[in-house]
Every structure is written in structure tokens, then in C-alpha cells.
Design an enzyme around this catalytic site. Structure first.
Site, PDB file in Angstrom:
ATOM      1  N   ARG A   1     -22.303 -24.865  37.999  1.00 36.40           N
ATOM      2  CA  ARG A   1     -22.970 -26.594  38.043  1.00 36.40           C
ATOM      3  C   ARG A   1     -21.384 -27.139  38.774  1.00 36.40           C
ATOM      4  O   ARG A   1     -20.863 -28.003  37.264  1.00 36.40           O
ATOM      5  CB  ARG A   1     -23.254 -26.998  36.787  1.00 36.40           C
ATOM      6  CG  ARG A   1     -24.503 -25.425  36.311  1.00 36.40           C
ATOM      7  CD  ARG A   1     -25.740 -25.229  37.478  1.00 36.40           C
ATOM      8  NE  ARG A   1     -26.375 -26.181  37.559  1.00 36.40           N
ATOM      9  CZ  ARG A   1     -27.648 -26.798  36.689  1.00 36.40           C
ATOM     10  NH1 ARG A   1     -27.812 -25.634  35.874  1.00 36.40           N
ATOM     11  NH2 ARG A   1     -29.049 -27.390  36.793  1.00 36.40           N
TER      12      ARG A   1
ATOM     13  N   GLN B   1     -23.053 -28.722  44.310  1.00 43.32           N
ATOM     14  CA  GLN B   1     -24.376 -29.471  43.912  1.00 43.32           C
ATOM     15  C   GLN B   1     -25.938 -29.387  45.309  1.00 43.32           C
ATOM     16  O   GLN B   1     -26.790 -29.462  44.714  1.00 43.32           O
ATOM     17  CB  GLN B   1     -23.974 -31.116  43.959  1.00 43.32           C
ATOM     18  CG  GLN B   1     -23.946 -31.391  42.295  1.00 43.32           C
ATOM     19  CD  GLN B   1     -23.578 -32.919  41.908  1.00 43.32           C
ATOM     20  OE1 GLN B   1     -23.147 -33.784  42.711  1.00 43.32           O
ATOM     21  NE2 GLN B   1     -23.186 -33.243  40.721  1.00 43.32           N
TER      22      GLN B   1
ATOM     23  N   ASP C   1     -27.603 -26.280  44.929  1.00 47.95           N
ATOM     24  CA  ASP C   1     -28.169 -26.123  43.154  1.00 47.95           C
ATOM     25  C   ASP C   1     -29.669 -26.156  43.689  1.00 47.95           C
ATOM     26  O   ASP C   1     -30.011 -26.820  43.062  1.00 47.95           O
ATOM     27  CB  ASP C   1     -27.498 -26.800  42.390  1.00 47.95           C
ATOM     28  CG  ASP C   1     -27.872 -26.888  41.091  1.00 47.95           C
ATOM     29  OD1 ASP C   1     -28.613 -26.218  40.570  1.00 47.95           O
ATOM     30  OD2 ASP C   1     -27.247 -27.814  39.775  1.00 47.95           O
TER      31      ASP C   1
ATOM     32  N   SER D   1     -31.097 -27.605  39.650  1.00 48.09           N
ATOM     33  CA  SER D   1     -31.721 -29.015  39.779  1.00 48.09           C
ATOM     34  C   SER D   1     -32.584 -29.394  40.305  1.00 48.09           C
ATOM     35  O   SER D   1     -33.566 -30.202  39.953  1.00 48.09           O
ATOM     36  CB  SER D   1     -30.238 -29.693  40.438  1.00 48.09           C
ATOM     37  OG  SER D   1     -28.887 -29.427  39.397  1.00 48.09           O
TER      38      SER D   1
ATOM     39  N   TYR E   1     -23.559 -26.527  29.281  1.00 48.36           N
ATOM     40  CA  TYR E   1     -24.744 -25.508  28.898  1.00 48.36           C
ATOM     41  C   TYR E   1     -24.715 -25.748  27.222  1.00 48.36           C
ATOM     42  O   TYR E   1     -24.094 -25.600  26.753  1.00 48.36           O
ATOM     43  CB  TYR E   1     -25.160 -24.235  29.722  1.00 48.36           C
ATOM     44  CG  TYR E   1     -25.991 -24.093  30.878  1.00 48.36           C
ATOM     45  CD1 TYR E   1     -26.698 -23.995  31.518  1.00 48.36           C
ATOM     46  CD2 TYR E   1     -24.734 -23.635  31.605  1.00 48.36           C
ATOM     47  CE1 TYR E   1     -27.579 -24.472  32.350  1.00 48.36           C
ATOM     48  CE2 TYR E   1     -24.865 -23.942  33.548  1.00 48.36           C
ATOM     49  CZ  TYR E   1     -25.881 -23.728  33.203  1.00 48.36           C
ATOM     50  OH  TYR E   1     -26.444 -23.423  34.977  1.00 48.36           O
TER      51      TYR E   1
HETATM   52  P1  NAD Z   1     -31.022 -26.590  30.986  1.00 52.21           P
HETATM   53  O1  NAD Z   1     -31.848 -26.642  32.254  1.00 52.21           O
HETATM   54  O2  NAD Z   1     -30.327 -24.939  30.435  1.00 52.21           O
HETATM   55  O3  NAD Z   1     -31.066 -27.266  28.930  1.00 52.21           O
HETATM   56  C1  NAD Z   1     -32.049 -28.723  29.459  1.00 52.21           C
HETATM   57  C2  NAD Z   1     -31.057 -28.960  28.130  1.00 52.21           C
HETATM   58  O4  NAD Z   1     -32.089 -28.907  27.353  1.00 52.21           O
HETATM   59  C3  NAD Z   1     -30.127 -29.345  29.062  1.00 52.21           C
HETATM   60  O5  NAD Z   1     -30.016 -30.496  28.450  1.00 52.21           O
HETATM   61  C4  NAD Z   1     -29.913 -28.495  26.882  1.00 52.21           C
HETATM   62  O6  NAD Z   1     -28.450 -29.408  26.443  1.00 52.21           O
HETATM   63  C5  NAD Z   1     -30.967 -28.864  25.759  1.00 52.21           C
HETATM   64  N1  NAD Z   1     -31.130 -28.336  25.255  1.00 52.21           N
HETATM   65  C6  NAD Z   1     -30.870 -26.608  24.883  1.00 52.21           C
HETATM   66  N2  NAD Z   1     -30.772 -26.635  23.524  1.00 52.21           N
HETATM   67  C7  NAD Z   1     -30.884 -27.734  23.079  1.00 52.21           C
HETATM   68  C8  NAD Z   1     -32.020 -28.215  21.177  1.00 52.21           C
HETATM   69  N3  NAD Z   1     -32.056 -27.005  19.958  1.00 52.21           N
HETATM   70  N4  NAD Z   1     -31.888 -29.557  21.421  1.00 52.21           N
HETATM   71  C9  NAD Z   1     -32.017 -30.164  22.615  1.00 52.21           C
HETATM   72  N5  NAD Z   1     -32.147 -29.834  23.820  1.00 52.21           N
HETATM   73  C10 NAD Z   1     -31.500 -28.624  23.536  1.00 52.21           C
HETATM   74  O7  NAD Z   1     -29.517 -27.544  31.402  1.00 52.21           O
HETATM   75  P2  NAD Z   1     -29.770 -27.983  32.989  1.00 52.21           P
HETATM   76  O8  NAD Z   1     -30.645 -29.165  33.385  1.00 52.21           O
HETATM   77  O9  NAD Z   1     -30.000 -27.172  33.993  1.00 52.21           O
HETATM   78  O10 NAD Z   1     -28.289 -28.403  33.255  1.00 52.21           O
HETATM   79  C11 NAD Z   1     -27.272 -27.882  32.020  1.00 52.21           C
HETATM   80  C12 NAD Z   1     -26.213 -28.137  32.563  1.00 52.21           C
HETATM   81  O11 NAD Z   1     -25.581 -28.331  33.397  1.00 52.21           O
HETATM   82  C13 NAD Z   1     -25.514 -29.861  32.209  1.00 52.21           C
HETATM   83  O12 NAD Z   1     -24.449 -30.074  31.484  1.00 52.21           O
HETATM   84  C14 NAD Z   1     -25.653 -30.686  33.116  1.00 52.21           C
HETATM   85  O13 NAD Z   1     -25.202 -31.673  33.104  1.00 52.21           O
HETATM   86  C15 NAD Z   1     -25.041 -29.681  34.755  1.00 52.21           C
HETATM   87  N6  NAD Z   1     -24.851 -29.660  35.932  1.00 52.21           N
HETATM   88  C16 NAD Z   1     -24.213 -29.530  36.620  1.00 52.21           C
HETATM   89  C17 NAD Z   1     -24.416 -29.881  37.831  1.00 52.21           C
HETATM   90  C18 NAD Z   1     -24.253 -29.516  39.557  1.00 52.21           C
HETATM   91  O14 NAD Z   1     -22.982 -30.556  38.800  1.00 52.21           O
HETATM   92  N7  NAD Z   1     -24.111 -28.900  39.925  1.00 52.21           N
HETATM   93  C19 NAD Z   1     -26.285 -30.232  38.266  1.00 52.21           C
HETATM   94  C20 NAD Z   1     -27.432 -29.604  37.775  1.00 52.21           C
HETATM   95  C21 NAD Z   1     -26.809 -30.297  36.094  1.00 52.21           C
END
Ligand code: NAD
Length: 366
Positions: free
Chosen positions: A117, A122, A125, A128, A223
Site C-alpha cells: 500500500r 494508489q 489499489d 481502496s 495495517y
Molecule cells: P483495513 O481495512 O485493514 O482496516 C480498517 C481500519 O480498522 C484501519 O484503519 C485499522 O487501523 C482499523 N482497526 C483495526 N483494528 C482496530 C481496532 N481494534 N479498533 C479500531 N480500529 C481498528 O485498513 P485499510 O483501510 O485497508 O487501510 C490499511 C492501511 O493502508 C492504512 O494505513 C491506510 O492508510 C493505508 N492505505 C494506503 C494506501 C496507499 O497509499 N496505496 C491506500 C489505502 C490505504
């Protein structure tokens, strides 16, 4: 080179006519008849874009590159030409045995949910794109099940206070849910174990709720990681206190390759106001609510609990368009001068590949 597209398991389709038009320089495209119908992309649109409409059998037997949203059936792998590339999402972190299973075939497999990620990833992805749609749709589902308004209203018949929405997990889905709930006029609170999202939550107009003592592992690729028992208990207690006032809870807290953390206990559900709605987007990992049933909507003591784990598929037209655009951008890095060119020095290609020419190319995360 022949690019094949098969019908998918839900209403989406992996590539849309607008994208196919841009691929015909490098690829001859074969698509299964009717593959786009349920997303409102008729065969005629694919033909106009330069694709050949074919039977599923013909698509599989010819494809040098095969694209699907959900993993294809085992028989597909048996019938693909040797050396083919398959692009889908296999969740090897949830089922590592899939890697050995697919390594029986002399093919190369990319799992889009394994893309690192990073900024460079991006535009490719799919996690996302789909999570953002699911977050939006979760709010709409909640609003239609809720026996009351979302916005504050002042009418001649009396005043209506705004709905209170609690978002658990402010990743891609959670942030989109916050934005959507705010647009509908709700008062929104959100929390996440990753403190890095605090500012994003606040910039969308929601209140960030903090539970002290979270483990925020910098090596986990962004994550969330599993939390201590003590933290989980504090989190459950706070959720319980907030839930008594909430009309809607949207939970999105997923842990890669692990069961979703239980944030909403049965006791918490029973403390909610009758008519309240929980939308559990972590249902596929077992759910953040103890009562969630994956892909079912249940009612417990007047509370509706929606466990639909692919809400994005309810908006198949845009879900297909965004997915197709992500795949188009990924195909660009797999292709050079009209030929497949798999450069494993590229971290995106290396990271997404789980099988290369019949050999496992995946390390189970520790
Ligand atoms: P995800 O679907 O894995 O999880 C959803 C959210 O739940 C996350 O924000 C996580 O921190 C939260 N979570 C997990 N356990 C928890 C708990 N016990 N209590 C409360 N919240 C909790 O996450 P995602 O949306 O797929 O994103 C994963 C990571 O990837 C993030 O850091 C995001 O910023 C990053 N990301 C990067 C890119 C990129 O640059 N290509 C794109 C999307 C996301």
C-alpha cells in the site's frame, strides 16, 4: 497477446468497455458473453470497444492474461494455456494453502490484495477502491434501515435531532463512511487504533475518540496490529458507553490474516436504543460485533445488524469501472512494447505475485 475476461461471481465485471478501448494496442480482448450485463455493460458495448464476445471455454483456452474480481474456479486453471498470467484477489494471508494449490499449474498469479500500500500503488489499489464504496454504501444501508431521520430538522410538527453515528475503524471504508454520514447531516464520532488517522477524522468534521495505550506497529505496512487484552477491554467499555447513545454503528476494523477484533459485545448490542442499526463491514473476518452473521441481516432485540461483506457489489456499475481502471494501471506495468514484461525489481510486481511460473512466490507474513 490475448486478454480474457470471465463472468464474475457477483454483479461486477473486471474490465469495462472504456478501459478495453485503451488496451487494444497491446491485447486482443476476449470476453465471456453477458459478463458485463449485471453491471449494465452490454455485449454490444464490448464489441464496439474492440472485444470479441466468446464462450467461457474459449476465453479460458485462449487467454494469456485472465482477469477476474473473485478467484476463478479450479477448472479454469486446469484449462489455461501454459505460461498464462491470472489476475484476481486470492487473500493468501487468510488461506496460505492457495499458493501451493495454484503452484501445480505452470502459470503466474497476481493477487491484487497483496499490492504494497504505497503511493506508487494508489492507482492500482483495488482494496481502496472497493472499501471506499463499501463505506459509502454502509451509511446508505444504515439510513434506509433506521426508523428515523439522519439530519436535524425543524418542522412545523416539531424538531428532529440529528442521528448519532459511531464509526469503528477509520481506514479507507471508515473515512468514506464518516464523509457520507456527515453529508446526510449526522453527528459523527470515530475511533481507530492508528493515531495517524486522528487528523483525517477531524478534517471530515467528526470527533476522534481516543482509547489510550494502542499498539501502533510501524512495520505492519500501515495495517493495524492485534491489541493487548487490557486495551481490548478498555475499547469494549468505551464502545459500550458510546453505543448507548448511538443510532448507527458502522464498524470496519479488520486485521489482515486474523479474526476481526470484537468491539461490540452482545451486552453492548442489548444496551443500544431499539431501532438502532449496526453495519459490520468486518463480517468476512468474523465481524466486529459478536452477533454478526456474514452476508446476513439479523435482528436482535430491536437492533438491526447488517453483515454484508461486499456492499460495493451493490453498486456494480461504478465498482466495475473503478476496478477496471485499477487493473488497467496494473496491466501497464506488466506490459512493455505490446508484450508481457514481468520486472520483479518493481516492488509492486514482486509484492502482488503469489505464484511465478508454477513456483510459490509468497512469504507468509509473520
Ligand atoms: P483495513 O481495512 O485493514 O482496516 C480498517 C481500519 O480498522 C484501519 O484503519 C485499522 O487501523 C482499523 N482497526 C483495526 N483494528 C482496530 C481496532 N481494534 N479498533 C479500531 N480500529 C481498528 O485498513 P485499510 O483501510 O485497508 O487501510 C490499511 C492501511 O493502508 C492504512 O494505513 C491506510 O492508510 C493505508 N492505505 C494506503 C494506501 C496507499 O497509499 N496505496 C491506500 C489505502 C490505504
Amino acid at each position: 497477446m490475448i486478454l480474457g475476461i470471465l463472468k464474475d461471481d457477483d454483479d461486477r465485471v473486471a474490465l469495462t468497455p472504456d478501459v478495453i478501448q485503451k488496451l487494444t494496442d497491446s491485447y486482443q480482448v476476449f470476453i465471456e458473453a453477458g459478463a458485463g450485463n449485471r453491471a449494465f455493460f452490454a455485449d454490444s458495448l464490448y464489441s464496439e470497444a474492440g472485444a470479441t464476445i466468446a464462450s467461457a471455454k474459449e476465453v479460458v483456452q485462449k487467454a494469456n492474461v485472465l482477469v477476474r474480481i473473485k478467484p476463478p474456479a479450479e477448472t479454469v486453471f486446469q484449462n489455461l494455456p501454459s505460461g498464462s498470467v491470472v489476475i484476481s484477489s486470492f487473500q493468501p494471508y487468510n488461506q496460505p494453502e492457495i499458493v501451493d494449490q495454484l503452484s501445480q499449474y505452470s502459470i503466474t498469479v497476481f493477487s491484487m490484495d497483496m499490492l504494497p500500500r504505497t503511493t506508487l500503488a494508489q492507482d492500482k489499489d483495488v482494496l481502496s477502491s472497493m472499501a471506499s464504496m463499501a463505506g459509502y454504501r454502509a451509511v446508505l444501508e444504515a439510513a434506509t434501515h433506521l426508523p428515523r431521520y439522519f439530519p436535524m430538522l425543524t418542522t412545523a410538527a416539531g424538531s428532529i435531532p440529528p442521528a448519532k453515528v459511531l464509526i469503528l475503524g477509520a481506514g479507507v471504508a471508515g473515512l468514506q463512511a464518516i464523509a457520507t454520514a456527515k453529508r446526510l447531516g449526522a453527528v459523527v464520532e470515530a475511533f481507530d487504533t492508528r493515531l495517524a488517522v486522528k487528523e483525517e477524522v477531524q478534517s471530515l468534521g467528526a470527533k476522534f475518540v481516543e482509547v489510550e495505550g494502542a499498539t501502533d506497529d510501524k512495520d505492519a505496512g500501515g495495517y493495524a496490529v492485534e491489541q493487548s487484552e487490557e486495551y481490548k477491554q478498555r475499547q469494549q467499555a468505551l464502545t459500550r458507553a458510546k453505543s448507548e447513545k448511538a443510532d448507527v454503528i458502522i464498524s470496519t476494523a479488520l486485521l489482515r490474516g486474523k479474526k476481526s477484533p470484537i468491539l461490540i459485545t452482545q451486552e453492548t448490542v442489548e444496551a443500544m436504543k431499539p431501532g438502532s442499526v449496526i453495519v459490520d463491514l468486518a463480517a468476512a473476518g468474523g465481524g466486529n460485533c459478536a452477533l454478526t452473521k456474514n452476508n446476513e441481516t439479523i435482528h436482535h432485540q430491536g437492533i438491526t445488524i447488517i453483515g454484508d461483506s461486499s456492499l460495493e457489489a451493490k453498486m456494480p456499475m461504478h465498482a466495475s469501472q473503478l476496478y477496471a481502471k485499477n487493473i488497467f494501471n496494473f496491466l501497464k506495468i506488466l506490459t512493455k512494447d505490446g508484450k508481457l514484461h514481468l520486472d520483479f525489481e518493481n516492488p509492486l510486481i514482486d509484492g502482488a505475485c503469489i505464484v511465478h511460473q508454477g513456483q510459490p512466490h509468497y512469504q507468509i507474513p509473520q
